[in-house]
Design an enzyme around this catalytic site. Structure first.
Site, PDB file in Angstrom:
ATOM      1  N   SER A 220     -18.197  -8.500 -34.380  1.00 21.29           N
ATOM      2  CA  SER A 220     -17.925  -9.300 -35.575  1.00 21.29           C
ATOM      3  C   SER A 220     -17.870 -10.783 -35.195  1.00 21.29           C
ATOM      4  CB  SER A 220     -16.627  -8.820 -36.237  1.00 21.29           C
ATOM      5  OG  SER A 220     -16.442  -9.415 -37.501  1.00 21.29           O
ATOM      6  N   ASP A 346     -23.347  -3.501 -44.730  1.00 23.83           N
ATOM      7  CA  ASP A 346     -22.140  -4.206 -44.295  1.00 23.83           C
ATOM      8  C   ASP A 346     -21.864  -5.367 -45.248  1.00 23.83           C
ATOM      9  OD1 ASP A 346     -20.129  -5.609 -43.016  1.00 23.83           O
ATOM     10  OD2 ASP A 346     -21.197  -5.812 -41.110  1.00 23.83           O
ATOM     11  N   HIS A 375     -18.976  -2.203 -41.671  1.00 25.04           N
ATOM     12  CA  HIS A 375     -18.591  -3.256 -40.733  1.00 25.04           C
ATOM     13  C   HIS A 375     -17.749  -2.652 -39.614  1.00 25.04           C
ATOM     14  CE1 HIS A 375     -18.044  -7.415 -39.551  1.00 25.04           C
ATOM     15  NE2 HIS A 375     -16.747  -7.197 -39.402  1.00 25.04           N
TER      16      HIS A 375
END
EC number: 3.1.1.32
Length: 409
Positions: A220, A346, A375
């Site tokens: 991320s 996502d 995600h």
């Protein structure tokens, strides 16, 4: 993952036998309920196998990297079977932190100083019991970068360390300033546009083990930071390869997606409160630079970044910060092999913002795009407690680079 398809077919047969038995003992009272359930089960299985379970899209900038991955990291060309009862992106994103296990890891903590007088907390897993690489000086080292408010305690980090342990590797987790319980010594936190702390950590780790293969993996925001670093430095890095997972490629697009009502309710507001809690612990350090009361009233990540992050790092506007934070424009300058795993469902990283055409122009870059996974989700199996598709990609890729990376030279 052909085994999962076989499991589904076996489950369907067992369900049929079970339901037939229930009809015989009068559970349903008639064959109508059985027909409905069997019909639904068959229809759902057909839909899942034909529309949900798919091979990822592999995008590379050259045949060499593509062949390398097909030969040594075959998971990127295999069908990904998302958890059959939770395959939608939001569901996978929400479920993963609660359902995946947390393998026990014993860390050795190290605090290193920065040029501005601050400190960074590193959590080491030395793997001194490695039988594959008994010499610590040449033991492969994986630098792990957690997400926005993540630390070395995140389940996805623990799983990466567990898999690295199986390979005999050493890991070190880069905790961003102020998030892992250490004192904040200067009025500075972190952002994915500023790579100075990451450069300090990479230099420090490499100086300790200059003869060891050195790789990095970012998740991320950690992946965004890693890509921004690689885009700035090109091939002049001690890292031999890197992997990123669920990166937000365009910060404007990410923010717009997360501000949609449902996404704001499920993710944005919660993460905003996490950011606020993180900086509020060190409130006394920031009062001269920002209006902390105003910061604590932010209702979205964009508002927090406008009131705190962009100010802390000297940007004139939030747009200036978001432009600098987006890794997509820098992808063309990455100078080492990088594998980037994203799911097109996502909500943190909208599919239209994934830089497919840019990736095709850089022979060092490979995008692996799954249809589902959310995600940092990528859950698979009937009961996804253990490793995920993301974990399998991580393990195969780092092993491929350590053992066969010379083929790309």
């Amino acid at each position: 993952m052909q085994r999962l398809a076989m499991d589904l077919r076996m489950l369907s047969r067992e369900l049929s036998l079970y339901l037939e038995h229930q009809v015989r003992v009068g559970f349903f009272g008639s064959g109508v309920g059985l027909s409905l359930i069997l019909g639904f089960s068959v229809a759902y299985a057909f839909y899942y196998l034909s529309s949900i379970a798919k091979k990822p899209q592999l995008v590379t900038g050259g045949e060499s990297f593509s062949r390398f991955l097909q030969d040594h990291c075959p998971v990127v060309t295999e069908t990904y079977y998302p958890t059959v009862w939770c395959w939608e992106g939001r569901g996978q994103t929400l479920l993963r932190p609660f359902i995946t296990s947390k393998p026990p890891v014993q860390y050795r903590n190290e605090l290193i100083k920065t040029a501005d007088g601050g400190q960074i907390s590193l959590d080491w897993f030395d793997n001194d019991n490695s039988t594959c690489y008994m010499d610590a000086s040449t033991r492969p080292t994986i630098l792990l970068l957690p997400g926005l408010t993540g630390t070395s305690k995140e389940s996805y980090i623990l799983h990466m360390i567990h898999l690295s342990e199986e390979l005999g590797y050493r890991c070190v987790v880069f905790n961003n300033r102020g998030v892992a319980g250490e004192n904040l010594l200067t009025p500075r936190t972190y952002c994915c546009a500023n790579t100075e702390d990451l450069e300090t950590v990479i230099h420090h780790v490499h100086s300790l083990y200059p003869s060891a293969p050195f790789l990095a993996a970012g998740v991320s925001m950690g992946g965004m930071l890693l890509l921004n670093y690689l885009g700035k430095i090109g091939s002049k890095t001690p890292l031999m390869a890197a992997a990123t997972f669920s990166v937000g490629w365009n910060t404007f697009a990410c923010s717009e997606s997360l501000e949609k009502p449902l996404n704001w309710l499920l993710f944005n507001y919660y993460l905003t409160t996490c950011l606020q809690s993180s900086v509020n612990k060190h409130r006394h350090m920031f009062v001269k630079q920002v209006d902390m009361d105003h910061v604590m009233k932010a209702k979205s990540i964009r508002e927090f970044d406008k009131r705190f992050t962009s100010v802390m790092f000297g940007y004139q506007t939030i747009d200036d910060y978001y432009t600098d934070a987006s890794p997509s424009p820098r992808l063309k300058s990455v100078g080492i092999p990088v594998l980037c795993l994203n799911s097109v469902d996502d909500v943190f990283s909208p599919s239209h913002a994934i830089p497919i055409e840019t990736a095709k122009q850089n022979p060092n870059v490979a995008l692996v795009l799954t249809s589902y996974g959310g995600h940092i989700g990528f859950l698979e199996g009937i009961w996804p407690r253990q490793s995920t598709y993301m974990d399998r990609v991580f393990k195969q890729f780092v092993q491929a680079m350590v053992e066969h990376g010379h083929e790309l030279s």
